[in-house]
Design an enzyme around this catalytic site. Structure first.
Site, PDB file in Angstrom:
ATOM      1  N   ASN A 232       0.841  -1.193   0.000  1.00 45.22           N
ATOM      2  CA  ASN A 232       0.000   0.000   0.000  1.00 45.22           C
ATOM      3  C   ASN A 232       0.876   1.243   0.000  1.00 45.22           C
ATOM      4  O   ASN A 232       1.975   1.230   0.528  1.00 45.22           O
ATOM      5  CB  ASN A 232      -0.901   0.029   1.228  1.00 45.22           C
ATOM      6  CG  ASN A 232      -2.028  -0.982   1.177  1.00 45.22           C
ATOM      7  OD1 ASN A 232      -2.566  -1.312   0.139  1.00 45.22           O
ATOM      8  ND2 ASN A 232      -2.397  -1.489   2.361  1.00 45.22           N
ATOM      9  N   HIS A 393       3.524  -3.869  -7.422  1.00 43.01           N
ATOM     10  CA  HIS A 393       4.314  -4.853  -6.708  1.00 43.01           C
ATOM     11  C   HIS A 393       5.342  -5.478  -7.661  1.00 43.01           C
ATOM     12  O   HIS A 393       5.110  -5.549  -8.851  1.00 43.01           O
ATOM     13  CB  HIS A 393       3.432  -5.960  -6.148  1.00 43.01           C
ATOM     14  CG  HIS A 393       2.496  -5.502  -5.071  1.00 43.01           C
ATOM     15  ND1 HIS A 393       2.898  -5.225  -3.785  1.00 43.01           N
ATOM     16  CD2 HIS A 393       1.156  -5.235  -5.112  1.00 43.01           C
ATOM     17  CE1 HIS A 393       1.857  -4.833  -3.070  1.00 43.01           C
ATOM     18  NE2 HIS A 393       0.800  -4.825  -3.845  1.00 43.01           N
TER      19      HIS A 393
END
Length: 393
Positions: A232, A393
């Site tokens: 996040n 990611h």
């Protein structure tokens, strides 16, 4: 060139290691040094960020990356005397070009995290920017080109081992990207979302619906930075530069707090009491950074204890009290904040407000959107629901 052999992978035991192209040639050329696996991850991610910032704003851009997330990102707005001082460029005897200003901002926003970074430049590296880079502890730089003077300066850094990478600015990767995890190949469409689209600000659910041109610019900078930040992630931006980035936390409120604490430290470094700290002559920039970080924190007693303060200061500084810090932080205003996904609770807004946030861009779509909107309205914050999630990611 289709392949570059690396010294090792993420860790020394991970050999062999390389980067290569299945089709065509690599878009990068190593002009100096021997970049490693993580260096190239930082280089290629940071290059995408600055290229996108330049396209969105029309201004030179720079980024400072550590471990595949930005520690700082900025465009080349001129620096005030205060920013020149806290970024340690007030002593240079040459003019700061827009690109050099962008680098000073990106490298100076979070100097603790930028220590030993990999930096990216959207434009040809000029002499002024190279001279600033040479002063800092850094692993390497990536840019579309270098002037002869700049390259000569960079090639002398770190006893001639500094990593200098040139990238083809016209290179466009294939639309499908792949990576392997535990022998399993993942495949997805590359994230080519346009974050300079005015439609991002079409859905404004808050009572305050006014976004200044500067606020929209800063929110776009925030979103582009988040696009290349490990999720996040939350990013605070002011005056064309990221001032606090919180990345890789499992909870969004922890990202908001982490980024907010960095934004607060950036602002506290501009407090007259902090700027007047009586450092000894010859103190290294890294030592000054560490001292300032401790001085403005709750651990200030560690720095000002007997036998410690004498190592860094000509006289013992007075503590910066909690009340003084709170009063100074309250003076920071018009901060923009972006989130790579929706805010699930209003506590994120409460924390953001404490760091001067007045504009927010986030995906929206939480079952508690009403609570988030209500909290924004309590503080007069203008918030846009972009409808775009930016996990990376």
């Amino acid at each position: 060139m289709k392949e570059i052999t690396l010294k090792y992978g993420c860790n020394p035991n991970q050999k062999p290691a390389r980067i290569y192209m299945e089709h065509g040639e690599l878009p990068v050329e190593v002009l100096n040094g021997r970049p490693g696996y993580i260096n190239f991850l930082d280089a290629l991610n940071s290059w995408q960020l600055v290229k996108e910032l330049k396209a969105a704003t029309g201004m030179p851009a720079a980024a400072s990356f550590k471990h595949v997330s930005p520690a700082g990102a900025a465009i080349g707005l001129s620096l005030s005397d205060t920013l020149k001082k806290i970024y340690f460029v007030d002593d240079v005897d040459f003019e700061l070009t827009p690109l050099a200003s962008a680098y000073a901002r990106a490298r100076g926003a979070d100097r603790m995290c930028s220590y030993g970074d990999f930096c990216a430049l959207s434009d040809t590296c000029d002499e002024a920017t190279a001279r600033l880079i040479k002063r800092e502890v850094s692993d390497g730089v990536i840019a579309p080109d270098y002037t002869p003077e700049a390259l000569k300066i960079l090639m002398t850094k770190r006893r001639g081992t500094y990593n200098v990478i040139k990238i083809d600015p016209n290179y466009v990767p294939e639309p499908i990207e792949r990576k392997q995890v535990f022998g399993v190949t993942f495949e997805q469409l590359r994230n080519n979302v346009d974050l300079n689209d005015p439609a991002l600000f079409a859905n404004i659910p808050t009572k305050n619906k006014e976004f200044t041109a500067e606020a929209k610019r800063d929110l776009v900078i925030s979103l582009i930075t988040l696009k290349y930040t490990q999720s996040n992630s939350v990013c605070y931006v002011k005056d064309g530069q990221a001032i606090g980035i919180g990345a890789g936390q499992q909870s969004r409120i922890h990202c908001t707090r982490l980024a907010g604490s960095k934004a607060d430290e950036w602002w506290l470094r501009q407090c007259p009491k902090v700027m007047a700290l009586p450092f000894k002559e010859g103190i290294h920039r890294a030592d000054r950074d560490n001292c300032i970080n401790v001085y403005v924190s709750d651990e200030w007693e560690d720095l000002l204890q007997e036998g410690t303060w004498q190592q860094f200061f000509t006289e013992k500084p007075e503590p910066l009290t909690r009340e003084e810090k709170k009063a100074w932080i309250a003076k920071n205003t018009d901060v923009a904040l972006g989130s790579d996904a929706f805010f699930p609770f209003g506590d994120n807004i409460e924390r953001a407000h404490k760091s001067g946030v007045h504009y927010i861009a986030q995906a929206g779509g939480s079952i508690r959107d009403d609570n988030v909107i209500e909290t924004c309205d309590k503080y007069g914050i203008a918030m846009a629901f972009t409808g775009v999630r930016l996990f990376h990611h």
